[in-house]
Design a protein around this motif. Structure first.
Motif, PDB file in Angstrom:
ATOM      1  N   SER A 217       1.007  -1.153  -0.153  1.00 24.36           N
ATOM      2  CA  SER A 217       0.005   0.007   0.089  1.00 24.36           C
ATOM      3  C   SER A 217       1.005   1.248   0.082  1.00 24.36           C
ATOM      4  N   GLU A 218       1.861   1.339   0.891  1.00 26.06           N
ATOM      5  CA  GLU A 218       2.701   2.357   0.803  1.00 26.06           C
ATOM      6  C   GLU A 218       3.463   2.700  -0.554  1.00 26.06           C
ATOM      7  N   ARG A 219       3.963   1.497  -1.064  1.00 24.89           N
ATOM      8  CA  ARG A 219       4.435   1.689  -2.568  1.00 24.89           C
ATOM      9  C   ARG A 219       3.643   2.412  -3.366  1.00 24.89           C
ATOM     10  N   LEU A 220       2.347   1.902  -3.537  1.00 23.35           N
ATOM     11  CA  LEU A 220       1.191   2.512  -4.362  1.00 23.35           C
ATOM     12  C   LEU A 220       1.045   4.005  -4.074  1.00 23.35           C
ATOM     13  N   VAL A 221       0.980   4.222  -2.699  1.00 27.32           N
ATOM     14  CA  VAL A 221       0.722   5.856  -2.448  1.00 27.32           C
ATOM     15  C   VAL A 221       1.836   6.768  -2.817  1.00 27.32           C
ATOM     16  N   GLU A 222       2.954   6.235  -2.736  1.00 29.58           N
ATOM     17  CA  GLU A 222       4.383   6.585  -3.223  1.00 29.58           C
ATOM     18  C   GLU A 222       4.302   6.937  -4.712  1.00 29.58           C
ATOM     19  N   SER A 223       3.483   6.269  -5.281  1.00 29.64           N
ATOM     20  CA  SER A 223       3.767   6.593  -6.845  1.00 29.64           C
ATOM     21  C   SER A 223       2.525   7.615  -7.403  1.00 29.64           C
ATOM     22  N   LEU A 224       1.752   8.251  -6.314  1.00 32.51           N
ATOM     23  CA  LEU A 224       1.187   9.477  -6.603  1.00 32.51           C
ATOM     24  C   LEU A 224       1.753  10.685  -6.553  1.00 32.51           C
ATOM     25  N   THR A 225       1.330  11.573  -7.579  1.00 30.72           N
ATOM     26  CA  THR A 225       1.814  12.895  -7.315  1.00 30.72           C
ATOM     27  C   THR A 225       1.543  13.654  -5.893  1.00 30.72           C
ATOM     28  N   ARG A 247     -11.304  23.540  -1.300  1.00 32.46           N
ATOM     29  CA  ARG A 247     -10.076  23.398  -0.234  1.00 32.46           C
ATOM     30  C   ARG A 247      -8.626  23.775  -1.083  1.00 32.46           C
ATOM     31  N   LEU A 248      -8.856  23.096  -2.368  1.00 31.63           N
ATOM     32  CA  LEU A 248      -7.619  23.187  -3.018  1.00 31.63           C
ATOM     33  C   LEU A 248      -7.516  24.106  -4.148  1.00 31.63           C
ATOM     34  N   PHE A 249      -8.384  24.938  -4.301  1.00 35.28           N
ATOM     35  CA  PHE A 249      -8.608  25.945  -5.233  1.00 35.28           C
ATOM     36  C   PHE A 249      -8.462  25.335  -6.580  1.00 35.28           C
ATOM     37  N   LEU A 250      -9.469  24.297  -6.844  1.00 35.42           N
ATOM     38  CA  LEU A 250      -9.215  23.794  -8.190  1.00 35.42           C
ATOM     39  C   LEU A 250     -10.803  23.789  -8.638  1.00 35.42           C
ATOM     40  N   SER A 251     -10.774  23.353  -9.990  1.00 37.69           N
ATOM     41  CA  SER A 251     -12.216  23.128 -10.567  1.00 37.69           C
ATOM     42  C   SER A 251     -12.753  21.853 -10.332  1.00 37.69           C
ATOM     43  N   PRO A 252     -14.114  21.611  -9.947  1.00 36.77           N
ATOM     44  CA  PRO A 252     -14.596  20.191  -9.923  1.00 36.77           C
ATOM     45  C   PRO A 252     -14.236  19.292 -10.886  1.00 36.77           C
ATOM     46  N   HIS A 253     -14.029  19.871 -12.048  1.00 34.70           N
ATOM     47  CA  HIS A 253     -13.571  18.891 -13.266  1.00 34.70           C
ATOM     48  C   HIS A 253     -12.228  18.229 -12.918  1.00 34.70           C
ATOM     49  N   THR A 254     -11.185  19.447 -12.712  1.00 28.15           N
ATOM     50  CA  THR A 254     -10.096  18.986 -12.178  1.00 28.15           C
ATOM     51  C   THR A 254      -9.595  17.994 -11.200  1.00 28.15           C
ATOM     52  N   VAL A 255     -10.557  18.169 -10.068  1.00 28.33           N
ATOM     53  CA  VAL A 255     -10.576  17.306  -9.084  1.00 28.33           C
ATOM     54  C   VAL A 255     -11.248  15.802  -9.429  1.00 28.33           C
ATOM     55  N   ARG A 256     -12.077  15.748 -10.141  1.00 28.70           N
ATOM     56  CA  ARG A 256     -12.532  14.534 -10.734  1.00 28.70           C
ATOM     57  C   ARG A 256     -11.559  13.772 -11.566  1.00 28.70           C
ATOM     58  N   THR A 257     -10.586  14.536 -12.435  1.00 26.48           N
ATOM     59  CA  THR A 257      -9.637  13.878 -12.892  1.00 26.48           C
ATOM     60  C   THR A 257      -8.537  13.351 -12.064  1.00 26.48           C
ATOM     61  N   HIS A 258      -8.168  14.124 -11.107  1.00 26.47           N
ATOM     62  CA  HIS A 258      -7.240  13.704  -9.882  1.00 26.47           C
ATOM     63  C   HIS A 258      -7.697  12.518  -9.333  1.00 26.47           C
ATOM     64  N   MET A 259      -8.960  12.571  -8.885  1.00 25.97           N
ATOM     65  CA  MET A 259      -9.605  11.326  -8.257  1.00 25.97           C
ATOM     66  C   MET A 259      -9.797   9.984  -8.964  1.00 25.97           C
ATOM     67  N   GLN A 260      -9.782  10.242 -10.605  1.00 20.13           N
ATOM     68  CA  GLN A 260      -9.453   8.907 -11.262  1.00 20.13           C
ATOM     69  C   GLN A 260      -8.364   8.487 -11.488  1.00 20.13           C
ATOM     70  N   ASN A 261      -7.388   9.506 -11.230  1.00 18.99           N
ATOM     71  CA  ASN A 261      -6.130   9.168 -11.692  1.00 18.99           C
ATOM     72  C   ASN A 261      -5.627   8.334 -10.076  1.00 18.99           C
ATOM     73  N   VAL A 262      -5.983   8.876  -9.229  1.00 17.39           N
ATOM     74  CA  VAL A 262      -5.636   8.039  -7.790  1.00 17.39           C
ATOM     75  C   VAL A 262      -5.992   6.722  -7.941  1.00 17.39           C
ATOM     76  N   LEU A 263      -7.486   6.611  -8.182  1.00 19.61           N
ATOM     77  CA  LEU A 263      -8.051   5.161  -8.237  1.00 19.61           C
ATOM     78  C   LEU A 263      -7.272   4.279  -9.195  1.00 19.61           C
ATOM     79  N   GLY A 264      -6.838   4.829 -10.613  1.00 18.12           N
ATOM     80  CA  GLY A 264      -6.418   3.860 -11.215  1.00 18.12           C
ATOM     81  C   GLY A 264      -4.603   3.507 -10.783  1.00 18.12           C
ATOM     82  N   LYS A 265      -4.119   4.582 -10.235  1.00 18.24           N
ATOM     83  CA  LYS A 265      -2.571   4.388  -9.729  1.00 18.24           C
ATOM     84  C   LYS A 265      -2.537   3.411  -8.524  1.00 18.24           C
ATOM     85  N   LEU A 266      -3.664   3.480  -7.758  1.00 16.90           N
ATOM     86  CA  LEU A 266      -4.010   2.438  -6.566  1.00 16.90           C
ATOM     87  C   LEU A 266      -4.354   1.215  -6.863  1.00 16.90           C
ATOM     88  N   GLY A 267      -4.914   1.239  -8.153  1.00 11.17           N
ATOM     89  CA  GLY A 267      -5.471  -0.226  -8.566  1.00 11.17           C
ATOM     90  C   GLY A 267      -6.811  -0.483  -7.866  1.00 11.17           C
TER      91      GLY A 267
END
Length: 300
Positions: A217-225, A247-267
């Motif tokens: 799990s630690e290895r997968l989390v370390e793969s995140l930006t 909170r992060l001063f981002l657009s909801p669309h950008t947050v959605r992209t980040h969340m999708q990337n997180v799920l993908g990298k964590l498998g």
């Protein structure tokens, strides 16, 4: 002679009363009993406030898992020490609870002991099941100086490993002898860890597997930006997409992209699975102190 203060926590009334009475027959042991996790925490808090801290907690592994409403609750009067019990359980601590404890246990079974306390059959605390292993962790957080020993009906390497990870110092079968239990009580006060020999291999296997899962799990989390890790911490805190964006001063669309990337990298395929993996890796939530935030689409 230094006295040992023991708190027995079990929601089976006869067992709790008989074991407490048997232990109280020892000259250097003071005992109280509680019938639920919340009641035990109140006993510990009260003892600390009065300068009479408990040394050892004996807790039922299956605390709170019996059906609600079965049998009367333990009486609510003060958590006073047992004293002067005249009998001991000589057929094992489990057998003693069903008739092997004479004298002190007899009065408990018929009139309630002086040292029993019960806050009712509380099945959950803050939304979590208040079982024995939950209580081990809660006691470790509230009073780390208290040693906990789990009493179990059966050997279970997975649960024994979970108890040790939560902070327990021992796992003892309920059918062990009183002599064995007293040896464990005195041993954990010397910083010893006690497990039945038959459980050692299974517990070590479980702990090794848990460490392997944590490492992965630690290895997968370390793969995140860094930004994706921020988003993951917001997910662990239960924030919805809109709240993360604000909170992060981002657009909801950008947050959605980040969340999708997180799920993908964590498998994983869901936010819930991502949060579980993050917690295994030791990732905590963002600090929400003093904030009014949206959780899953609703204001908290």
């Amino acid at each position: 002679m230094a006295r040992i203060r023991v708190l027995v926590v079990d929601d089976h009334r006869i067992f709790a009363e008989s074991l407490a009475a048997a232990l109280a027959a020892e000259q250097d042991v003071d005992v109280a009993a509680a019938g639920s996790g919340p009641a035990a925490l109140r006993c510990l808090e009260r003892g600390a406030a009065e300068g009479r801290r408990f040394d050892v907690l004996l807790v039922d592994a299956d605390l709170g898992t019996a059906a609600d409403g079965v049998g009367p609750p333990l009486p609510a009067p003060a958590e006073l020490p047992y004293g002067g019990a005249n009998g001991t359980a000589h057929n094992g601590i489990h057998g003693g609870a069903h008739g092997g404890a004479h004298g002190g246990a007899h009065s408990g079974a018929h009139g309630g002991p002086r040292g029993a306390a019960h806050g009712g059959p509380a099945r959950a605390v803050n939304g979590r099941a208040a079982d024995g292993i939950w209580l081990v962790g809660a006691v470790r957080s509230a009073q780390p100086g208290v040693r906990t020993v789990v009493l179990a009906e059966r050997d279970d390497p997975r649960r024994a490993a979970a108890a040790l990870q939560a902070g327990a110092s021992g796992w003892v079968a309920k059918d062990c002898s009183l002599v064995r239990l007293l040896a464990v009580i005195r041993g954990v006060l010397r910083e010893e860890t006690h497990l039945p020999p038959a459980l050692l291999t299974g517990v070590l296997r479980e702990l090794t597997a848990a460490r392997k899962h944590r490492t992965e799990s630690e290895r997968l989390v370390e793969s995140l930006t860094p930004r994706e890790r921020e988003v993951l911490r917001c997910m662990v805190a239960g924030l919805g997409r809109k709240a993360v964006a604000e909170r992060l001063f981002l657009s909801p669309h950008t947050v959605r992209t980040h969340m999708q990337n997180v799920l993908g990298k964590l498998g994983v395929h869901s936010t819930l699975a991502a949060v579980a993996l993050a917690r295994r890796a030791g990732v905590g939530p963002v600090d929400l102190a003093g904030e009014i935030v949206e959780r899953g689409g609703q204001l908290a």
